[in-house]
Design a protein around this motif. Structure first.
Motif, PDB file in Angstrom:
ATOM      1  N   HIS A 178      11.442  -1.285  10.529  1.00 31.56           N
ATOM      2  CA  HIS A 178      11.458  -2.602  10.286  1.00 31.56           C
ATOM      3  C   HIS A 178      12.220  -3.458   9.807  1.00 31.56           C
ATOM      4  N   ALA A 193     -11.993  -6.885   5.506  1.00 38.11           N
ATOM      5  CA  ALA A 193     -11.939  -8.437   3.940  1.00 38.11           C
ATOM      6  C   ALA A 193     -11.619  -9.582   4.030  1.00 38.11           C
ATOM      7  N   ALA A 249       0.535  -0.648  -0.161  1.00 41.36           N
ATOM      8  CA  ALA A 249       0.031   0.008   0.208  1.00 41.36           C
ATOM      9  C   ALA A 249       0.507   1.213   0.092  1.00 41.36           C
ATOM     10  N   SER A 294       1.617   8.432  -2.261  1.00 40.63           N
ATOM     11  CA  SER A 294       1.803   9.611  -2.701  1.00 40.63           C
ATOM     12  C   SER A 294       0.505   9.804  -3.804  1.00 40.63           C
ATOM     13  N   VAL A 336      12.519   0.305   0.594  1.00 41.12           N
ATOM     14  CA  VAL A 336      11.758   1.582  -0.184  1.00 41.12           C
ATOM     15  C   VAL A 336      10.800   1.690   0.807  1.00 41.12           C
ATOM     16  N   PHE A 393      -8.940 -12.196   3.686  1.00 42.08           N
ATOM     17  CA  PHE A 393      -7.831 -13.346   5.109  1.00 42.08           C
ATOM     18  C   PHE A 393      -9.392 -14.496   4.832  1.00 42.08           C
ATOM     19  N   THR A 441      -3.082   3.681   3.550  1.00 42.26           N
ATOM     20  CA  THR A 441      -2.493   1.939   3.576  1.00 42.26           C
ATOM     21  C   THR A 441      -3.613   2.373   4.237  1.00 42.26           C
ATOM     22  N   GLY A 483       7.000  -0.159   0.230  1.00 40.58           N
ATOM     23  CA  GLY A 483       5.884  -0.084   1.119  1.00 40.58           C
ATOM     24  C   GLY A 483       5.037  -0.946   1.548  1.00 40.58           C
ATOM     25  N   THR A 484       5.899  -2.110   1.626  1.00 39.75           N
ATOM     26  CA  THR A 484       4.634  -3.349   2.527  1.00 39.75           C
ATOM     27  C   THR A 484       5.484  -3.398   4.076  1.00 39.75           C
ATOM     28  N   SER A 485       4.433  -3.228   4.866  1.00 36.08           N
ATOM     29  CA  SER A 485       4.868  -3.848   6.311  1.00 36.08           C
ATOM     30  C   SER A 485       4.956  -5.400   6.681  1.00 36.08           C
ATOM     31  N   GLY A 522      12.522   7.091   2.644  1.00 38.29           N
ATOM     32  CA  GLY A 522      11.828   8.036   2.065  1.00 38.29           C
ATOM     33  C   GLY A 522      10.341   6.766   1.429  1.00 38.29           C
ATOM     34  N   ASP A 523       9.868   8.636   0.515  1.00 41.74           N
ATOM     35  CA  ASP A 523       8.533   7.976  -0.087  1.00 41.74           C
ATOM     36  C   ASP A 523       8.740   7.005  -1.124  1.00 41.74           C
ATOM     37  N   PRO A 579       9.438   4.874   4.325  1.00 40.64           N
ATOM     38  CA  PRO A 579       9.886   5.193   5.728  1.00 40.64           C
ATOM     39  C   PRO A 579      10.664   4.896   6.554  1.00 40.64           C
ATOM     40  N   VAL A 639       1.539  -9.923   5.471  1.00 39.10           N
ATOM     41  CA  VAL A 639       0.184 -10.191   5.553  1.00 39.10           C
ATOM     42  C   VAL A 639       0.801 -11.711   4.219  1.00 39.10           C
ATOM     43  N   TYR A 640       0.751 -12.714   4.710  1.00 39.06           N
ATOM     44  CA  TYR A 640       0.979 -14.105   3.616  1.00 39.06           C
ATOM     45  C   TYR A 640       0.073 -14.746   3.001  1.00 39.06           C
ATOM     46  N   PRO A 641       0.511 -15.541   2.329  1.00 42.16           N
ATOM     47  CA  PRO A 641       2.342 -15.577   1.872  1.00 42.16           C
ATOM     48  C   PRO A 641       2.748 -14.652   0.929  1.00 42.16           C
TER      49      PRO A 641
HETATM   50  C1  BV8 Z   1      -3.955 -17.454   3.153  1.00 39.68           C
HETATM   51  C2  BV8 Z   1      -6.619  -7.880  -0.841  1.00 39.68           C
HETATM   52  C3  BV8 Z   1      -4.605 -19.412   2.978  1.00 39.68           C
HETATM   53  C4  BV8 Z   1      -8.051  -7.506  -0.038  1.00 39.68           C
HETATM   54  C5  BV8 Z   1      -5.185  -8.486   0.856  1.00 39.68           C
HETATM   55  C6  BV8 Z   1      -5.629 -17.028  10.665  1.00 39.68           C
HETATM   56  C7  BV8 Z   1      -7.431 -17.657   9.635  1.00 39.68           C
HETATM   57  C8  BV8 Z   1      -6.710 -17.987   8.024  1.00 39.68           C
HETATM   58  C9  BV8 Z   1      -5.592 -16.756   7.921  1.00 39.68           C
HETATM   59  C10 BV8 Z   1      -4.571 -16.742   7.967  1.00 39.68           C
HETATM   60  C11 BV8 Z   1      -4.950 -17.090   9.799  1.00 39.68           C
HETATM   61  N1  BV8 Z   1      -3.591 -16.106  10.389  1.00 39.68           N
HETATM   62  C12 BV8 Z   1      -2.957 -15.466   9.668  1.00 39.68           C
HETATM   63  C13 BV8 Z   1      -3.304 -15.986   8.532  1.00 39.68           C
HETATM   64  C14 BV8 Z   1      -3.100 -16.033   7.210  1.00 39.68           C
HETATM   65  C15 BV8 Z   1      -3.294 -14.796   6.654  1.00 39.68           C
HETATM   66  C16 BV8 Z   1      -2.658 -13.595   7.025  1.00 39.68           C
HETATM   67  O1  BV8 Z   1      -1.379 -12.984   7.290  1.00 39.68           O
HETATM   68  N2  BV8 Z   1      -2.907 -12.476   8.360  1.00 39.68           N
HETATM   69  C17 BV8 Z   1      -2.040 -11.763   8.631  1.00 39.68           C
HETATM   70  C18 BV8 Z   1      -2.622 -10.627   8.709  1.00 39.68           C
HETATM   71  C19 BV8 Z   1      -1.224 -12.350   9.427  1.00 39.68           C
HETATM   72  N3  BV8 Z   1      -3.333 -14.157   5.155  1.00 39.68           N
HETATM   73  C20 BV8 Z   1      -4.345 -15.066   4.879  1.00 39.68           C
HETATM   74  O2  BV8 Z   1      -5.199 -15.663   5.383  1.00 39.68           O
HETATM   75  C21 BV8 Z   1      -4.161 -14.841   2.732  1.00 39.68           C
HETATM   76  N4  BV8 Z   1      -4.859 -16.856   2.617  1.00 39.68           N
HETATM   77  O3  BV8 Z   1      -3.560 -17.576   4.218  1.00 39.68           O
HETATM   78  O4  BV8 Z   1      -5.177 -18.658   2.377  1.00 39.68           O
HETATM   79  C22 BV8 Z   1      -5.366 -20.033   4.130  1.00 39.68           C
HETATM   80  C23 BV8 Z   1      -6.504 -20.373   4.073  1.00 39.68           C
HETATM   81  C24 BV8 Z   1      -7.667 -20.561   5.434  1.00 39.68           C
HETATM   82  C25 BV8 Z   1      -6.559 -20.726   6.011  1.00 39.68           C
HETATM   83  C26 BV8 Z   1      -5.621 -20.302   6.606  1.00 39.68           C
HETATM   84  C27 BV8 Z   1      -4.780 -20.146   5.503  1.00 39.68           C
HETATM   85  C28 BV8 Z   1      -4.851 -14.021   1.970  1.00 39.68           C
HETATM   86  C29 BV8 Z   1      -3.742 -12.700   2.194  1.00 39.68           C
HETATM   87  C30 BV8 Z   1      -4.962 -11.569   1.373  1.00 39.68           C
HETATM   88  C31 BV8 Z   1      -5.943 -10.234   2.403  1.00 39.68           C
HETATM   89  N5  BV8 Z   1      -5.714  -9.188   1.487  1.00 39.68           N
HETATM   90  N6  BV8 Z   1      -6.150  -8.137   0.091  1.00 39.68           N
HETATM   91  C32 BV8 Z   1      -8.412  -5.690   0.369  1.00 39.68           C
HETATM   92  O5  BV8 Z   1      -7.256  -5.239  -0.238  1.00 39.68           O
HETATM   93  O6  BV8 Z   1      -9.330  -5.369   0.657  1.00 39.68           O
HETATM   94  S1  BV8 Z   1      -4.535  -8.421   1.796  1.00 39.68           S
HETATM   95  C33 BV8 Z   1      -3.844  -6.534   2.085  1.00 39.68           C
HETATM   96  O7  BV8 Z   1      -3.364  -5.935   3.376  1.00 39.68           O
HETATM   97  C34 BV8 Z   1      -3.246  -5.945   1.484  1.00 39.68           C
HETATM   98  O8  BV8 Z   1      -3.328  -6.799   0.069  1.00 39.68           O
HETATM   99  C35 BV8 Z   1      -1.765  -6.093   1.695  1.00 39.68           C
HETATM  100  O9  BV8 Z   1      -1.407  -7.194   1.571  1.00 39.68           O
HETATM  101  C36 BV8 Z   1      -1.716  -6.311   2.988  1.00 39.68           C
HETATM  102  C37 BV8 Z   1      -1.338  -4.429   3.682  1.00 39.68           C
HETATM  103  O10 BV8 Z   1       0.019  -4.352   4.335  1.00 39.68           O
HETATM  104  P1  BV8 Z   1       0.384  -3.500   2.784  1.00 39.68           P
HETATM  105  O11 BV8 Z   1       0.507  -3.155   1.529  1.00 39.68           O
HETATM  106  O12 BV8 Z   1       2.026  -4.399   3.721  1.00 39.68           O
HETATM  107  O13 BV8 Z   1       0.008  -1.990   3.728  1.00 39.68           O
HETATM  108  P2  BV8 Z   1       0.313  -1.917   5.165  1.00 39.68           P
HETATM  109  O14 BV8 Z   1      -0.936  -0.352   5.577  1.00 39.68           O
HETATM  110  O15 BV8 Z   1       0.437  -2.671   6.366  1.00 39.68           O
HETATM  111  O16 BV8 Z   1       2.198  -1.279   5.084  1.00 39.68           O
HETATM  112  C38 BV8 Z   1       1.930  -0.011   4.803  1.00 39.68           C
HETATM  113  C39 BV8 Z   1       3.148  -0.017   4.423  1.00 39.68           C
HETATM  114  O17 BV8 Z   1       4.098   1.157   3.480  1.00 39.68           O
HETATM  115  C40 BV8 Z   1       4.270   0.544   5.531  1.00 39.68           C
HETATM  116  O18 BV8 Z   1       5.392   0.025   5.872  1.00 39.68           O
HETATM  117  C41 BV8 Z   1       4.440   2.245   5.828  1.00 39.68           C
HETATM  118  O19 BV8 Z   1       6.016   2.479   6.414  1.00 39.68           O
HETATM  119  C42 BV8 Z   1       5.058   2.095   3.931  1.00 39.68           C
HETATM  120  N7  BV8 Z   1       4.637   3.707   3.718  1.00 39.68           N
HETATM  121  C43 BV8 Z   1       3.471   4.694   3.731  1.00 39.68           C
HETATM  122  N8  BV8 Z   1       3.509   5.353   3.341  1.00 39.68           N
HETATM  123  C44 BV8 Z   1       4.928   4.749   2.272  1.00 39.68           C
HETATM  124  C45 BV8 Z   1       5.663   4.138   1.927  1.00 39.68           C
HETATM  125  N9  BV8 Z   1       6.176   3.368   1.857  1.00 39.68           N
HETATM  126  C46 BV8 Z   1       6.545   3.501   0.256  1.00 39.68           C
HETATM  127  N10 BV8 Z   1       6.834   5.327   0.230  1.00 39.68           N
HETATM  128  C47 BV8 Z   1       5.105   5.737   1.066  1.00 39.68           C
HETATM  129  N11 BV8 Z   1       4.891   7.418   1.096  1.00 39.68           N
END
Ligand code: BV8
Length: 284
Positions: free
Chosen positions: A258, A51, A24, A29, A251, A199, A34, A226-228, A273-274, A253, A231-233
């Motif tokens: 992290h 979600a 995200a 920008s 890349v 999820f 996010t 830009g990802t924390s 940074g951004d 901020p 989320v797996y896989p």
């Molecule tokens: C799966 C689409 C097999 C929807 C998304 C219990 C039950 C079931 C599953 C699980 C469970 N426990 C764990 C799991 C696995 C789970 C998981 O990982 N959970 C996490 C929370 C622990 N995963 C799943 O469920 C996956 N499927 O495992 O299937 C299975 C099946 C059944 C049972 C078990 C397993 C599916 C995961 C997909 C979810 N869908 N998105 C939608 O968008 O609405 S996830 C969604 O959140 C995004 O796609 C992305 O993946 C995630 C967000 O993360 P980021 O993109 O990193 O965003 P975030 O805000 O976190 O970070 C932003 C970063 O940007 C920061 O680092 C920040 O510093 C930085 N930033 C900010 N500004 C800037 C910047 N960087 C650069 N420039 C800037 N300007």
């Protein structure tokens, strides 16, 4: 771990197997919130709590308002220089580069990223499918805004500085009933839903296979943009690339904060940074 741009440029030049994992932050920008940053809440809900299939089964109207709002924001947003820089890298590196994106906002596609080098790990806000897992209905590139009339409150624009009442958790919104939402035109029983990976849902096996196929032949660098990496896989591709010999380039901020997330080592790079500012400079 270095933040020396010249050293990175030398490493990029010699890289022949390059992966990117984007999140995200790449679209921050472009004005898109996010998940875990300040914009991570929608009304009073954790975005991640909406979600899920369970949330959709419980209150499909609420989940659709959330997605209709994000569709509207994404359609109003423009790809930023970070999206364009990655698209240009793909054209330069050709089959030596693949971008794995967790983003569903379509901005990489609108930046003309070569589509055969862009893997949408979590689908797209603009693709639609049926809520019946057994039904094969899908619709690509549905840009209707709002998606349907009942979701019009999620597709409104407000002058800068004027708060959007939809985001105010104390502003009562008219409940959108299931009957007001479009049914699947194929099976006639399921509801149409965003073709994103929720999820608890499996990622598309063809998409995962393409990513694994690329990894199989080795990777010498992974850009983590830009990802924390929570989320797996999806996040697992960082350690997979590392095991295939890749150096990690973060890349973000919070690239340094992290550190433990990415397990940065000697030979890695961290650019704090951004992404929209850093990527054009780094990938030039
Ligand atoms: C799966 C689409 C097999 C929807 C998304 C219990 C039950 C079931 C599953 C699980 C469970 N426990 C764990 C799991 C696995 C789970 C998981 O990982 N959970 C996490 C929370 C622990 N995963 C799943 O469920 C996956 N499927 O495992 O299937 C299975 C099946 C059944 C049972 C078990 C397993 C599916 C995961 C997909 C979810 N869908 N998105 C939608 O968008 O609405 S996830 C969604 O959140 C995004 O796609 C992305 O993946 C995630 C967000 O993360 P980021 O993109 O990193 O965003 P975030 O805000 O976190 O970070 C932003 C970063 O940007 C920061 O680092 C920040 O510093 C930085 N930033 C900010 N500004 C800037 C910047 N960087 C650069 N420039 C800037 N300007």
């Amino acid at each position: 771990m270095s933040s020396d741009v010249a050293a990175f440029h030398a490493a990029l030049l010699s890289s022949t197997r390059l992966l990117a994992l984007c999140g995200a932050g790449l679209s921050a920008s472009s004005g898109l919130p996010t998940f875990r940053g300040a914009g991570g809440l929608w009304r009073n809900y954790e975005a991640t709590s909406l979600a899920t299939m369970r949330a959709f089964n419980t209150d499909p109207g609420l989940v659709w308002l959330f997605y209709a709002y994000r569709r509207h924001l994404a359609l109003r947003a423009e790809p930023n220089a970070g999206h364009f820089a990655l698209a240009e890298l793909a054209r330069t590196k050709q089959d030596e580069f693949v971008c794995l994106t967790q983003n569903v906002d379509n901005l990489s596609q609108r930046a003309n990223h070569p589509l055969d080098q862009l893997l949408l790990l979590h689908g797209s806000l603009f693709d639609i499918r049926c809520s019946n897992a057994s039904c094969s209905f899908t619709q690509k590139d549905n840009m209707d805004d709002p998606f349907c009339e009942a979701l019009a409150p999620a597709a409104q624009d407000f002058p800068p500085g004027e708060p959007n009442p939809l985001l105010d958790p104390y502003h009562r919104i008219k409940h959108v009933s299931e009957e007001e939402l479009p049914k699947c035109p194929l099976c006639k029983t399921g509801l149409q839903r965003p073709a994103v990976v929720w999820f608890g849902e499996d990622l598309d096996f063809r998409t995962l296979s393409k990513a694994e196929m690329f990894l199989k032949d080795g990777v010498d660098m992974i850009l983590v943009v830009g990802t924390s990496a929570q989320v797996y896989p999806a996040a697992g591709f960082i350690s997979k690339a590392r095991r295939r010999g890749a150096r990690v380039v973060v890349v973000d901020p919070k690239a340094r904060e992290h550190n433990e997330t990415y397990g940065l080592q000697e030979g890695d790079f961290a650019f704090a940074g951004d992404a929209a500012t850093l990527l054009p400079e780094l990938l030039a």
